[in-house]
Design a protein around this motif. Structure first.
Motif, short mmCIF file in Angstrom:
data_model
loop_
_atom_site.label_atom_id
_atom_site.label_comp_id
_atom_site.label_asym_id
_atom_site.label_seq_id
_atom_site.Cartn_x
_atom_site.Cartn_y
_atom_site.Cartn_z
N ILE A 100 5.87 -10.14 13.98
CA ILE A 100 7.91 -10.28 13.19
C ILE A 100 6.81 -11.51 12.40
N GLU A 101 8.15 -10.97 11.13
CA GLU A 101 8.21 -11.85 9.62
C GLU A 101 9.62 -12.33 9.64
N ARG A 102 10.66 -13.36 9.44
CA ARG A 102 11.65 -13.35 8.88
C ARG A 102 11.94 -13.18 7.59
N ASP B 220 13.68 -11.94 13.15
CA ASP B 220 13.58 -13.00 13.59
C ASP B 220 12.28 -12.97 15.47
N GLY B 221 11.60 -13.91 15.65
CA GLY B 221 10.27 -12.86 16.60
C GLY B 221 11.13 -14.78 17.71
N TRP B 222 11.85 -15.53 17.45
CA TRP B 222 12.18 -16.64 18.49
C TRP B 222 12.47 -15.43 19.83
N LEU C 76 9.65 -23.42 13.20
CA LEU C 76 9.92 -21.57 13.98
C LEU C 76 11.29 -21.97 13.33
N LEU C 77 12.38 -21.08 12.12
CA LEU C 77 13.71 -21.33 12.16
C LEU C 77 14.29 -19.59 12.82
N GLU C 78 16.25 -19.84 12.91
CA GLU C 78 16.43 -19.31 13.72
C GLU C 78 16.56 -18.16 12.11
N1 SAH Z 1 0.09 -16.53 10.04
C1 SAH Z 1 0.54 -17.34 8.95
C2 SAH Z 1 1.34 -18.38 8.66
C3 SAH Z 1 2.38 -17.83 7.98
S1 SAH Z 1 3.35 -19.61 8.58
C4 SAH Z 1 -0.88 -17.35 8.38
O1 SAH Z 1 -1.74 -16.47 9.16
O2 SAH Z 1 -1.31 -18.15 7.67
C5 SAH Z 1 4.75 -19.23 9.72
C6 SAH Z 1 5.59 -18.18 9.15
O3 SAH Z 1 6.16 -18.08 10.10
C7 SAH Z 1 5.93 -18.32 8.14
O4 SAH Z 1 6.02 -17.21 6.86
C8 SAH Z 1 7.62 -18.32 8.60
O5 SAH Z 1 8.60 -17.45 8.30
C9 SAH Z 1 7.48 -17.46 10.39
N2 SAH Z 1 8.27 -18.11 10.38
C10 SAH Z 1 9.11 -19.15 10.97
N3 SAH Z 1 10.04 -19.09 12.16
C11 SAH Z 1 10.44 -17.35 12.18
C12 SAH Z 1 10.91 -16.64 13.26
N4 SAH Z 1 11.76 -17.14 14.13
N5 SAH Z 1 10.77 -15.56 13.25
C13 SAH Z 1 9.52 -15.40 12.40
N6 SAH Z 1 9.12 -16.21 11.47
C14 SAH Z 1 9.29 -16.76 11.68
#
Ligand code: SAH
Length: 222
Positions: free
Chosen positions: A115-117, A143-145, A216-218
């Motif tokens: 999951i990526e936001r 949102d992966g939270w 980690l953001l919402e």
């Molecule tokens: N896994 C990556 C690291 C990415 S940095 C690597 O291999 O390099 C962390 C990522 O988490 C960012 O892309 C950010 O957008 C994402 N992220 C932050 N909060 C999130 C959330 N609540 N849900 C999903 N993704 C989130």
């Protein structure tokens, strides 16, 4: 030359990658499968061309949208911790970003749900993983939270962004014996925690060391 340089030949020498692998070994990474993935995954394809020459340094690099590609050492540490207790079938990855961690882990587990936001990052990750022929990955924008309840339970969960506290939903989505690897703490620095769920819901907690992750953001971003 046209098209992406999948092999990395001409971009980075074998010696550069060897140096990275040796550095991780010196830092305590010993799993040979993990070290081979670090050697073989073309990390320069996950960053902008302008940064490609630095792709095999053991450091995080910007990937746009105020996000970073994780430091190889941290990716290796998390991967090693996740697979060290035996075969892992189904993994949830929160914060796929550019997809580097996903690519390192993919052949070492059954299946990854990521999951990526931030939508543009997700689209690029999907493209890069496709170019690398990695097929056991399903990605979604969100949102992966709260995890991915429809796909739960997971044998392992990797979180790539720092949380102030451990999200209970993620613990709930682990099988008994499953592991959650997550950086917990404030913006200054975090403790990389390995939480193992035991029968009856007890959580066994181990610290894998101090790290520095983006928060980690919402919510999600188009
Ligand atoms: N896994 C990556 C690291 C990415 S940095 C690597 O291999 O390099 C962390 C990522 O988490 C960012 O892309 C950010 O957008 C994402 N992220 C932050 N909060 C999130 C959330 N609540 N849900 C999903 N993704 C989130």
């Amino acid at each position: 030359m046209s098209g992406p340089d999948i092999s990395g030949i001409g971009m980075t020498s074998a010696r550069t990658r060897d140096r990275l692998v040796k550095r991780l070994q010196a830092g305590g990474i010993s799993n040979v499968d993990v070290l081979e993935r670090i050697r073989n995954v073309p990390r320069h394809l996950f960053v902008d061309e302008a940064l490609a020459s630095r792709a095999y340094e053991d450091t995080e690099l910007p990937i746009g949208h105020s996000q970073t590609i994780s430091q190889p050492y941290v990716v290796a540490r998390k991967t090693e911790a996740l697979i060290s207790a035996g075969p892992v079938k189904k993994v949830l990855e929160v914060g796929t970003g550019c997809g580097y961690q996903t690519a390192v882990l993919a052949p070492l587990v059954g299946q990854i749900h990521g999951i990526e936001r931030i939508a543009p990052l997700l689209h690029r990750a999907r493209q890069t993983l496709f170019e690398l022929g990695i097929k056991n990955v399903r990605l979604k924008h969100g949102d992966g939270w709260k995890g991915w309840p429809e796909e739960a339970p997971f044998d392992g969960i990797l979180v790539a962004a720092a949380a102030e506290t451990t999200p209970q939903d993620l613990i709930d989505q682990l099988v008994v014996g499953g592991r959650l690897i997550i950086p917990v703490g404030g913006r200054g620095g975090q403790d990389l925690l390995q939480l193992t769920k035991r029968a009856g819901g007890t959580i066994e907690r181990e610290s894998l060391g101090l790290v520095s992750f983006v928060p980690l953001l919402e919510g999600k971003i188009r």
